[in-house]
Design a protein around this motif. Structure first.
Motif, PDB file in Angstrom:
ATOM      1  N   LEU A   5      30.810  27.748  35.319  1.00 14.98           N
ATOM      2  CA  LEU A   5      31.465  28.443  34.212  1.00 14.98           C
ATOM      3  C   LEU A   5      32.699  29.173  34.734  1.00 14.98           C
ATOM      4  O   LEU A   5      32.890  29.330  35.944  1.00 14.98           O
ATOM      5  CB  LEU A   5      30.497  29.413  33.558  1.00 14.98           C
ATOM      6  CG  LEU A   5      29.164  28.832  33.051  1.00 14.98           C
ATOM      7  CD1 LEU A   5      28.334  29.922  32.403  1.00 14.98           C
ATOM      8  CD2 LEU A   5      29.400  27.687  32.091  1.00 14.98           C
ATOM      9  N   ASP A   6      33.536  29.632  33.828  1.00 12.32           N
ATOM     10  CA  ASP A   6      34.762  30.318  34.233  1.00 12.32           C
ATOM     11  C   ASP A   6      34.487  31.532  35.122  1.00 12.32           C
ATOM     12  O   ASP A   6      35.288  31.865  36.002  1.00 12.32           O
ATOM     13  CB  ASP A   6      35.556  30.771  33.001  1.00 12.32           C
ATOM     14  CG  ASP A   6      36.254  29.616  32.298  1.00 12.32           C
ATOM     15  OD1 ASP A   6      36.272  28.506  32.868  1.00 12.32           O
ATOM     16  OD2 ASP A   6      36.778  29.828  31.190  1.00 12.32           O
ATOM     17  N   ASP A   7      33.351  32.188  34.896  1.00 12.60           N
ATOM     18  CA  ASP A   7      33.053  33.389  35.673  1.00 12.60           C
ATOM     19  C   ASP A   7      32.364  33.084  37.002  1.00 12.60           C
ATOM     20  O   ASP A   7      31.949  34.010  37.713  1.00 12.60           O
ATOM     21  CB  ASP A   7      32.208  34.368  34.850  1.00 12.60           C
ATOM     22  CG  ASP A   7      30.852  33.784  34.429  1.00 12.60           C
ATOM     23  OD1 ASP A   7      30.482  32.684  34.911  1.00 12.60           O
ATOM     24  OD2 ASP A   7      30.158  34.434  33.627  1.00 12.60           O
ATOM     25  N   GLY A   8      32.234  31.815  37.343  1.00 13.18           N
ATOM     26  CA  GLY A   8      31.668  31.452  38.630  1.00 13.18           C
ATOM     27  C   GLY A   8      30.175  31.218  38.623  1.00 13.18           C
ATOM     28  O   GLY A   8      29.595  30.844  39.660  1.00 13.18           O
TER      29      GLY A   8
ATOM     30  N   ASN B 192      31.933  31.932  42.888  1.00  6.82           N
ATOM     31  CA  ASN B 192      33.328  31.568  43.168  1.00  6.82           C
ATOM     32  C   ASN B 192      33.933  32.585  44.133  1.00  6.82           C
ATOM     33  O   ASN B 192      34.984  33.178  43.863  1.00  6.82           O
ATOM     34  CB  ASN B 192      34.139  31.465  41.879  1.00  6.82           C
ATOM     35  CG  ASN B 192      34.060  32.711  41.014  1.00  6.82           C
ATOM     36  OD1 ASN B 192      33.201  33.569  41.227  1.00  6.82           O
ATOM     37  ND2 ASN B 192      34.948  32.794  40.029  1.00  6.82           N
ATOM     38  N   ASP B 193      33.242  32.789  45.255  1.00  2.00           N
ATOM     39  CA  ASP B 193      33.602  33.832  46.209  1.00  2.00           C
ATOM     40  C   ASP B 193      34.307  33.302  47.448  1.00  2.00           C
ATOM     41  O   ASP B 193      34.493  34.036  48.427  1.00  2.00           O
ATOM     42  CB  ASP B 193      32.350  34.607  46.633  1.00  2.00           C
ATOM     43  CG  ASP B 193      31.236  33.691  47.141  1.00  2.00           C
ATOM     44  OD1 ASP B 193      31.509  32.498  47.421  1.00  2.00           O
ATOM     45  OD2 ASP B 193      30.084  34.159  47.238  1.00  2.00           O
ATOM     46  N   GLY B 194      34.691  32.004  47.436  1.00  2.00           N
ATOM     47  CA  GLY B 194      35.411  31.449  48.562  1.00  2.00           C
ATOM     48  C   GLY B 194      34.538  31.080  49.743  1.00  2.00           C
ATOM     49  O   GLY B 194      35.063  30.709  50.802  1.00  2.00           O
ATOM     50  N   ARG B 195      33.213  31.163  49.599  1.00  2.00           N
ATOM     51  CA  ARG B 195      32.307  30.796  50.681  1.00  2.00           C
ATOM     52  C   ARG B 195      31.570  29.506  50.321  1.00  2.00           C
ATOM     53  O   ARG B 195      31.443  29.146  49.151  1.00  2.00           O
ATOM     54  CB  ARG B 195      31.291  31.909  50.933  1.00  2.00           C
ATOM     55  CG  ARG B 195      31.911  33.199  51.458  1.00  2.00           C
ATOM     56  CD  ARG B 195      30.836  34.214  51.787  1.00  2.00           C
ATOM     57  NE  ARG B 195      30.101  34.615  50.585  1.00  2.00           N
ATOM     58  CZ  ARG B 195      28.916  35.245  50.606  1.00  2.00           C
ATOM     59  NH1 ARG B 195      28.331  35.520  51.763  1.00  2.00           N
ATOM     60  NH2 ARG B 195      28.327  35.592  49.470  1.00  2.00           N
ATOM     61  N   TRP B 196      31.083  28.816  51.340  1.00  2.00           N
ATOM     62  CA  TRP B 196      30.302  27.595  51.115  1.00  2.00           C
ATOM     63  C   TRP B 196      28.915  27.957  50.579  1.00  2.00           C
ATOM     64  O   TRP B 196      28.268  28.893  51.082  1.00  2.00           O
ATOM     65  CB  TRP B 196      30.139  26.803  52.409  1.00  2.00           C
ATOM     66  CG  TRP B 196      31.328  25.952  52.746  1.00  2.00           C
ATOM     67  CD1 TRP B 196      32.209  26.140  53.753  1.00  2.00           C
ATOM     68  CD2 TRP B 196      31.737  24.749  52.065  1.00  2.00           C
ATOM     69  NE1 TRP B 196      33.163  25.140  53.759  1.00  2.00           N
ATOM     70  CE2 TRP B 196      32.897  24.279  52.730  1.00  2.00           C
ATOM     71  CE3 TRP B 196      31.265  24.045  50.965  1.00  2.00           C
ATOM     72  CZ2 TRP B 196      33.569  23.128  52.337  1.00  2.00           C
ATOM     73  CZ3 TRP B 196      31.942  22.892  50.570  1.00  2.00           C
ATOM     74  CH2 TRP B 196      33.077  22.451  51.243  1.00  2.00           C
TER      75      TRP B 196
END
Length: 900
Positions: A618-621, A643-647
């Motif tokens: 979703l848009d909010d990750g 969506n925090d930039g981590r794997w």
């Protein structure tokens, strides 16, 4: 090492049997309008339609034109205008057209019909006849009160089909027969209630085959198709509505010695647009092709039925789904399956139907070849401008197959696994593939394989290399005529030296149906490493070879998707997956959401119109897993964002425990009510596809971020196995350290005093010399581990001339140099022994690797290693330097460490 592959292969044919025509279009004069009719006699092809001029091949519209009044005669062998047959068909008001042409069995008479009022200024009523050769008008006093759309000529009669209700003032509804002198045969009656579009006579002359829009013939129910007596017109065989759907019509009929073949067009839903083969002896159906895309034209040559249409959906045949149109196809007269023949046109003019008529030219005087002529409204053939007419021949086949794409990786059972997607050749479905190792000129493996554009099962070969050995591979494809593709871009891998790859091994232990590691560094091929040979293909140019990857390993890399139109899809149709598990790793900071994985009904024809079993952000990750169950969409959604930039690892499943959603090995959601998804079919998509009608549809259907290690399992994995997969990603194993240069530069022999240290690109060439230098600071080996392998990786720049067909040596630098000071005149001394070879880095934007001598690199651990790339040929290579704006483009030295 593996040997040279299998023994002698079966003798190849020039074309893959039973195909008789090459797919290479020949130079042919073109029209400025639509061609509706073709006929041939003694090496002359007659073309009729709605056009006013013809021009040479390659000429632009309005240039080099000759007047042609809806008719032209052309040399079958050259495609050029023939002499002695100049006819012009005109009409007082409206549009004149020639809709049908037929030649008498003795090739002495040409019949023409359509909608016209005069020929060369002399009156006519939509029908005329001409003596051959020379096309002199002969008496043929036939007048139709409507368009004539079909003709069939015998030694004593001519049969007509069309819109007319009268011939020579006598009632004959849509079908009629006239003598060769032009007298209407009043004893032959085959009246129909709607338009007649096609008419053909069986080879024995006993029956006439009728096709059109009609629902009744001679008062009896028979929709679109009927067989009548050639002498009387009496019904011999009728076909009830449903044999051909009510909203479909028969457009064309052709015959051979054993059967007759009909092509249909439909309007609206539930139509029949395909082809039917029927036996002449029984008049019963032999086979049926239910592809969608109105069939307009048919011709038989040898044992092949060639067809013209705009086929866009053959999923009902187990073939391609709704996608870009195929306008020409071939199939055996005994089987509806498609053969390997795929020239193509565009939709073109008028009704945008592409090809409208096919005709063969055989026994052409002075020529040993047969020809297949194609007429229609198209304006492009095989990607080149060509209006109205084109042609193909029985030989020679001179087109080489497309270059294969390959991938190499350490085999889980040892050695090196090489996989590649078969090439899609336009007229050879059976190709021979040869594998070459380490720049050798003799193949180490040879195999034949069949493929079609929509069915290209992955091919694999295991090279039994010893542990620790690195090898580079290239592949060629050869057709039956001996035409050979260029060698594929080289791919390199190292056989496992112990320790294995725990994550890969954990995935394979659960028997995935599909496993994309997404570690290819270039190209459009996505290798399936499940062992099931399910090809994958990248569309929209996802970034290849992106690091860091989710899971470390000797070739650790991932794919980067742009969130706009890039995705990866399977070309195998998956079905019956009611219990399954989806698993992938993702890394993103997007605020627009997007699909991570899902099943869709289309591949390359646009976003899917039906989707199921979807995993999206979703848009909010937050993550969502959805299936269509009991008529509704059932979803699970995480409570937090990722969506925090981590794997992160995500797994979604449905089975006996219900619907489950896991993130990083931990179950976050469950719905125990629904234990089975609906039985549906589709193609797996990764990175994007339509999310229409799914709850909280994100701003983008396409995912912007990295994806890695993606698998589909045909069962619901236990919570313990999902966690084991997650944990395996961090288990002690061989690890790869990726290093960027601390300095790089190149020198130019044509500018001896210039320094190119700050440039964003580096260059190598032998003649008019360029040399490139790279310096790496090396770490010490981790405690308890040793250096097993070292590989230099570079990314070719994007300019069209940046790739090179030459290979380049990687040599140690023994002299001193500084990035901001080195010039050609002050270039450092180099060691004589090459540490490795960068083989033919030919593709702009491609990533290429050179395995290096581990002993030399091992000796430099804890210090600096200086490398030079040098060449001996004249083809220059340009690749990105450490100053390139995108860090993923920088050169890398990959060091593999593991237990001794």
């Amino acid at each position: 090492m593996a040997g040279a592959g299998p023994g002698a292969l079966p003798a190849a044919q020039a074309l893959t049997p039973p195909v008789t025509m090459t797919a290479e279009d020949l130079p042919t004069w073109q029209t400025n309008g639509i061609v509706f009719a073709l006929a041939e006699a003694d090496g002359v092809v007659f073309a009729g339609g709605t056009f006013s001029a013809v021009r040479p091949p390659g000429a632009e519209p309005g240039t080099q034109e000759r007047a042609a009044g809806n008719f032209v005669a052309l040399d079958a062998a050259t495609g050029e205008p023939a002499t002695g047959c100049d006819l012009s068909f005109t009409i007082g008001s409206g549009t004149a057209m020639v809709r049908a042409l037929a030649v008498s069995p003795d090739h002495r008479t040409l019949y023409a019909a359509g909608s016209f009022g005069s020929v060369n200024g002399a009156g006519a009523s939509s029908v005329a006849a001409f003596a051959l050769p020379g096309c002199t008008r002969i008496p043929f006093p036939v007048a139709a009160n409507g368009i004539v759309r079909g003709l069939a000529a015998t030694a004593d009669r001519v049969y007509l089909a069309g819109d007319f209700t009268q011939l020579n003032g006598r009632a004959h509804a849509r079908f009629g027969a006239v003598t060769t002198a032009g007298a209407v045969d009043g004893n032959w009656v085959a009246d129909a209630d709607e338009i007649g579009k096609a008419v053909a006579v069986t080879p024995d002359g006993a029956h006439v085959l009728l096709g059109g829009d009609f629902f009744r013939v001679n008062g009896a129910a028979s929709h679109a198709l009927a067989v009548v007596d050639a002498g009387t017109g009496d019904n011999v065989r009728t076909y009830p509505e449903g044999f051909i759907e009510r909203n479909s019509t028969v457009q064309v009929i052709t015959t051979d010695d054993t059967g007759f073949y009909v092509g249909a067009e439909g309007t609206g839903g539930g139509v029949f647009d395909g082809r039917i083969a029927l036996d002449l002896d029984t008049l019963d159906e032999r086979w049926r092709d239910t592809c969608l895309g109105a069939t307009q034209a048919l011709a038989v040559h040898g044992e092949v039925l060639y067809s013209g249409h705009h086929a866009h959906d053959c999923s009902s045949m187990g073939e391609f789904p709704n996608q870009e149109r195929y306008h020409l196809l071939a199939q055996s007269v005994n089987d509806p399956g498609k053969l390997g023949w795929f020239p193509n046109t565009n939709d073109g003019l008028g009704e945008a139907l592409g090809p409208r008529v096919l005709a063969t030219a055989t026994d052409v005087p002075g020529d040993s070849r047969d020809y297949l002529w194609v007429g229609g409204g198209f304006t492009v053939v095989d990607g080149t401008a060509q209006w109205g007419l084109t042609r193909f021949a029985t030989g020679p086949d001179t087109g080489a197959p497309p270059t294969p794409e390959a991938h190499a990786a350490a085999g889980p059972g040892g050695g090196i696994d090489l996989s590649w997607a078969p090439s899609s050749d336009l007229d050879d479905s059976l190709l021979t593939y040869r594998v070459y190792r380490d720049g050798g000129t003799s193949p180490v493996h040879t195999v034949q394989a069949e493929s079609l554009p929509w069915s290209r099962p992955q091919l694999t070969w295991n090279d039994a290399a010893a542990a620790g050995e690195s090898h580079s591979y290239r592949i060629s494809a050869t057709d039956g005529a001996g035409n050979t593709s260029a060698l594929s871009a080289p791919v390199t891998a190292t056989a496992a030296a112990g320790g294995g790859e725990p994550y890969r091994d954990a995935v394979l232990a659960d028997h995935p149906a599909l496993y994309w590691r997404l570690d290819e560094t270039a190209g459009t091929f996505a290798s399936d490493q499940s062992g099931n040979g399910n090809n994958g293909f990248h569309r929209g140019g996802p970034q290849r070879g992106v690091t860091p990857a989710a899971v470390p390993g000797p070739q650790a890399a991932s794919a980067g998707y742009d969130g706009t139109d890039s995705f990866t899809y399977s070309d195998r149709l998956f079905s019956g997956q009611q219990r399954f598990t989806l698993e992938t790793w993702f890394r993103t900071t997007t605020t627009r959401g997007g699909k991570l994985m899902g099943l869709g009904n289309l591949t390359v024809g646009g976003p899917s119109t039906s989707q199921d079993d979807v995993l999206y952000m979703l848009d909010d990750g937050r993550l969502r897993f959805g299936c269509v169950i009991s008529g509704g969409s059932r979803v699970l959604t995480t409570s937090r964002s990722y969506n925090d930039g981590r794997w992160h690892q995500v797994a979604a499943s449905i089975g006996a425990r219900g619907m489950e959603l896991y993130v990083d090995g931990v179950r976050t959601n469950v719905n125990s009510v629904f234990t089975s998804a609906r039985n549906t079919s589709g193609y797996w998509h990764v990175g994007g596809d339509s999310l229409a009608n799914w709850a909280n549809r994100p701003s983008s259907d396409y995912f912007a971020g990295q994806l890695d290690e993606t698998a589909v399992y045909p069962a619901q994995l236990t919570a313990a196995r999902v966690a084991a997969h997650h944990d395996a990603a961090s288990l002690p194993a061989d690890s790869v350290t990726a290093l960027e240069p601390t300095a790089d530069a190149y020198v130019n022999g044509a500018a001896r005093g210039a320094n190119y240290g700050p440039d964003q690109q580096l260059a190598v060439r032998g003649t008019s010399a360029y040399e490139s230098y790279l310096r790496f600071g090396l770490p010490n080996a981790p405690a308890g581990q040793v250096l097993k392998n070292a590989t230099l990786r570079v990314r070719v720049s994007d300019d069209s001339a940046s790739g090179s067909a030459d290979s380049f040596a990687v040599r140690p630098v023994t002299g001193d140099w500084q990035e901001t000071a080195v010039t050609y005149d002050t270039r450092p001394t180099l060691g004589d022994t090459a540490l490795g070879t960068l083989e033919a880095p030919a593709t702009p934007g491609g990533v290429y690797a050179a395995p290096l001598d581990p002993a030399t690199v091992r000796a430099a651990l804890g210090g600096e290693l200086d490398l030079a790339l040098t060449g001996t040929g004249g083809d220059s290579l340009w690749f990105w330097s450490r100053e390139a704006r995108q860090t993923s483009y920088h050169p890398q030295l990959l060091l593999t460490f593991g237990a001794p």
